[in-house]
Motif scaffolding. Structure first.
Motif, mmCIF file in Angstrom:
data_model
loop_
_atom_site.group_PDB
_atom_site.id
_atom_site.type_symbol
_atom_site.label_atom_id
_atom_site.label_comp_id
_atom_site.label_asym_id
_atom_site.label_seq_id
_atom_site.Cartn_x
_atom_site.Cartn_y
_atom_site.Cartn_z
ATOM 1 N N VAL A 1 0.816 -1.221 0.140
ATOM 2 C CA VAL A 1 -0.096 0.001 -0.098
ATOM 3 C C VAL A 1 0.972 1.217 0.059
ATOM 4 C CG1 VAL A 1 -1.730 0.996 1.346
ATOM 5 C CG2 VAL A 1 -1.900 -1.314 1.292
ATOM 6 N N LEU A 2 0.586 2.143 -0.876
ATOM 7 C CA LEU A 2 1.270 3.274 -0.934
ATOM 8 C C LEU A 2 0.291 4.746 -0.369
ATOM 9 C CD1 LEU A 2 2.799 2.781 -4.627
ATOM 10 C CD2 LEU A 2 3.829 2.497 -2.334
ATOM 11 N N ILE A 3 0.842 5.485 0.483
ATOM 12 C CA ILE A 3 0.042 6.546 0.933
ATOM 13 C C ILE A 3 0.804 7.881 0.642
ATOM 14 C CG2 ILE A 3 -0.863 7.421 2.813
ATOM 15 C CD1 ILE A 3 -1.175 4.645 4.216
ATOM 16 N N ASP A 4 0.456 8.696 -0.066
ATOM 17 C CA ASP A 4 0.811 9.856 -0.657
ATOM 18 C C ASP A 4 -0.120 11.321 -0.177
ATOM 19 O OD1 ASP A 4 2.407 11.793 -1.806
ATOM 20 O OD2 ASP A 4 2.707 10.595 -3.769
ATOM 21 N N GLY A 5 0.452 12.203 -0.114
ATOM 22 C CA GLY A 5 -0.223 13.511 0.262
ATOM 23 C C GLY A 5 0.698 14.635 0.602
ATOM 24 N N GLY A 6 0.472 15.787 0.696
ATOM 25 C CA GLY A 6 1.382 16.889 1.145
ATOM 26 C C GLY A 6 1.542 16.638 2.690
ATOM 27 N N SER A 7 2.626 17.278 3.013
ATOM 28 C CA SER A 7 3.039 17.603 4.483
ATOM 29 C C SER A 7 2.067 17.901 5.210
ATOM 30 C CB SER A 7 4.351 18.493 4.401
ATOM 31 O OG SER A 7 5.013 18.356 5.556
ATOM 32 N N GLY A 8 1.801 17.244 6.312
ATOM 33 C CA GLY A 8 0.758 17.673 7.403
ATOM 34 C C GLY A 8 -0.541 17.212 6.798
ATOM 35 N N ALA A 9 -0.602 16.564 5.879
ATOM 36 C CA ALA A 9 -2.301 16.021 5.542
ATOM 37 C C ALA A 9 -2.575 14.812 6.461
ATOM 38 C CB ALA A 9 -2.175 15.489 4.016
ATOM 39 N N GLY A 10 -1.615 14.154 7.015
ATOM 40 C CA GLY A 10 -2.158 12.977 8.131
ATOM 41 C C GLY A 10 -1.699 11.492 7.568
ATOM 42 N N LYS A 11 -0.731 11.508 6.433
ATOM 43 C CA LYS A 11 -0.252 10.412 6.072
ATOM 44 C C LYS A 11 0.331 9.206 6.951
ATOM 45 C CE LYS A 11 2.826 12.443 3.468
ATOM 46 N NZ LYS A 11 2.537 13.555 3.870
ATOM 47 N N THR A 12 1.212 9.689 7.935
ATOM 48 C CA THR A 12 1.582 9.011 9.011
ATOM 49 C C THR A 12 0.529 8.677 9.784
ATOM 50 O OG1 THR A 12 3.719 10.111 8.973
ATOM 51 C CG2 THR A 12 3.409 8.894 10.735
ATOM 52 N N SER A 13 -0.283 9.342 10.045
ATOM 53 C CA SER A 13 -1.369 8.668 11.102
ATOM 54 C C SER A 13 -2.287 7.782 10.357
ATOM 55 C CB SER A 13 -2.335 10.159 11.501
ATOM 56 O OG SER A 13 -1.632 11.013 12.383
ATOM 57 N N ARG B 1 4.861 20.353 -5.069
ATOM 58 C CA ARG B 1 4.107 20.962 -6.019
ATOM 59 C C ARG B 1 4.768 20.442 -7.838
ATOM 60 N NH1 ARG B 1 4.237 25.472 -3.161
ATOM 61 N NH2 ARG B 1 5.960 26.218 -4.438
ATOM 62 N N ALA B 2 6.031 20.143 -7.615
ATOM 63 C CA ALA B 2 6.643 19.511 -8.713
ATOM 64 C C ALA B 2 6.152 18.021 -8.832
ATOM 65 C CB ALA B 2 8.097 19.573 -8.798
ATOM 66 N N HIS B 3 6.140 17.327 -7.956
ATOM 67 C CA HIS B 3 5.684 16.057 -7.830
ATOM 68 C C HIS B 3 4.376 15.671 -8.332
ATOM 69 C CE1 HIS B 3 4.606 11.869 -6.440
ATOM 70 N NE2 HIS B 3 3.849 12.508 -5.557
ATOM 71 N N TRP B 4 3.378 16.703 -7.804
ATOM 72 C CA TRP B 4 2.210 16.638 -8.180
ATOM 73 C C TRP B 4 1.777 16.858 -9.636
ATOM 74 C CZ3 TRP B 4 0.610 20.160 -3.298
ATOM 75 C CH2 TRP B 4 0.682 19.546 -2.377
ATOM 76 N N ARG B 5 2.529 17.860 -10.219
ATOM 77 C CA ARG B 5 2.390 18.304 -11.405
ATOM 78 C C ARG B 5 2.952 17.026 -12.334
ATOM 79 N NH1 ARG B 5 4.294 23.081 -9.737
ATOM 80 N NH2 ARG B 5 6.422 22.540 -10.757
ATOM 81 N N GLU B 6 4.205 16.331 -12.172
ATOM 82 C CA GLU B 6 4.616 15.651 -12.788
ATOM 83 C C GLU B 6 3.955 14.338 -12.668
ATOM 84 O OE1 GLU B 6 8.957 13.044 -13.323
ATOM 85 O OE2 GLU B 6 9.106 14.720 -12.092
ATOM 86 N N HIS B 7 3.621 13.651 -11.662
ATOM 87 C CA HIS B 7 2.997 12.450 -11.425
ATOM 88 C C HIS B 7 1.437 12.343 -11.196
ATOM 89 C CE1 HIS B 7 6.938 10.778 -11.493
ATOM 90 N NE2 HIS B 7 7.361 11.686 -10.558
ATOM 91 N N ARG B 8 0.941 13.311 -11.033
ATOM 92 C CA ARG B 8 -0.701 13.277 -10.769
ATOM 93 C C ARG B 8 -0.958 12.327 -9.568
ATOM 94 N NH1 ARG B 8 -1.187 18.086 -12.421
ATOM 95 N NH2 ARG B 8 -1.115 18.412 -14.766
ATOM 96 N N PRO B 9 -0.361 12.110 -8.594
ATOM 97 C CA PRO B 9 -0.651 10.999 -7.446
ATOM 98 C C PRO B 9 -1.982 10.960 -6.859
ATOM 99 C CG PRO B 9 0.644 12.959 -6.523
ATOM 100 C CD PRO B 9 0.590 13.253 -7.987
ATOM 101 N N ARG B 10 -2.819 12.131 -7.093
ATOM 102 C CA ARG B 10 -4.247 12.068 -6.653
ATOM 103 C C ARG B 10 -5.114 11.143 -7.648
ATOM 104 N NH1 ARG B 10 -8.127 15.221 -3.554
ATOM 105 N NH2 ARG B 10 -10.238 14.650 -4.323
ATOM 106 N N ALA B 11 -4.626 11.154 -8.799
ATOM 107 C CA ALA B 11 -5.257 10.247 -10.084
ATOM 108 C C ALA B 11 -4.729 8.930 -9.988
ATOM 109 C CB ALA B 11 -5.090 10.848 -11.209
ATOM 110 N N LEU B 12 -3.693 8.562 -9.307
ATOM 111 C CA LEU B 12 -3.140 7.147 -9.425
ATOM 112 C C LEU B 12 -3.770 6.413 -8.074
ATOM 113 C CD1 LEU B 12 0.510 7.976 -9.943
ATOM 114 C CD2 LEU B 12 -1.149 6.857 -11.504
ATOM 115 N N ALA B 13 -4.498 7.411 -7.357
ATOM 116 C CA ALA B 13 -4.941 6.598 -6.024
ATOM 117 C C ALA B 13 -6.220 5.768 -6.123
ATOM 118 C CB ALA B 13 -5.315 7.689 -4.813
#
Length: 186
Positions: free
Chosen positions: A21-33, A155-167
């Motif tokens: 399982v891969l969990i991505d998101g911005g810093s402070g979004a709650g990924k670790t929790s 922001r560069a990661h989000w533009r290049e890879h579109r992680p939300r769309a991969l979720a």
């Protein structure tokens, strides 16, 4: 408290022979929790890996992201080079069991290459002001001095890879309190 639909998400992710399982998101979004909650609720042994232990410094988001497919999910010799933040240098290789269920969390986990090797992906979302407040509340002035550099890499990661769309699932939290995440399909 687990979010509505939690068991459905957990069971779908845990089903394969070696779930990843891969969990991505911005810093402070709650990924670790979220990753810890998923690991605590996992129906068997699972290893939790945080990219915070891997990023080689404040400008290392891409390097941490690249390490997921190249090292962490390597089919024969999975593992990662741990980073010593205090000394600013590599701190030794950590072996991973190639058969063990795995949760990998951190900004940069969801890329097309990484997602192709995983069972599922979760995108964790929160408003920018909330993320910043949570991250600085957690890490204080240490992170404050590097926030702009890190945010630009996100922001560069989000533009290049579109992680939300991969979720496969989107997890949101709108408040500072330790309330439940809302989990929905994308």
């Amino acid at each position: 408290m687990r979010p509505a639909g939690w068991a459905r998400v957990r069971d779908a992710l845990a089903a394969p022979a070696r779930p990843v399982v891969l969990i991505d998101g911005g810093s402070g979004a709650g990924k670790t929790s979220l990753a810890r909650a998923l690991a605590d609720d996992w129906p068997g042994p699972v290893r939790l890996v945080s990219l915070d232990d891997i990023y080689p410094g404040w400008e290392g988001l891409r390097a941490g992201s690249d390490a997921v497919a190249r090292d962490i999910l390597h089919p024969r010799r999975p593992g990662f080079e741990r980073w010593d933040w205090e000394r600013g240098r590599a701190a030794g290789w950590v072996d991973l069991d190639p058969a063990e269920a795995l949760i990998v969390e951190g900004c940069g986990t969801l890329t097309p290459a990484n997602r192709a090797l995983a069972t599922g992906g979760l995108w964790v979302s929160a408003p920018p002001a909330l993320r910043r407040a949570r991250a600085l509340g957690r890490d204080g002035e240490t992170f404050a001095a590097h926030w702009a550099i890190w945010a630009a890499q996100e922001r560069a990661h989000w533009r290049e890879h579109r992680p939300r769309a991969l979720a496969d699932w989107i997890c949101t939290r709108d408040t500072m309190v330790r309330g439940p995440f809302r989990v929905t399909p994308p």
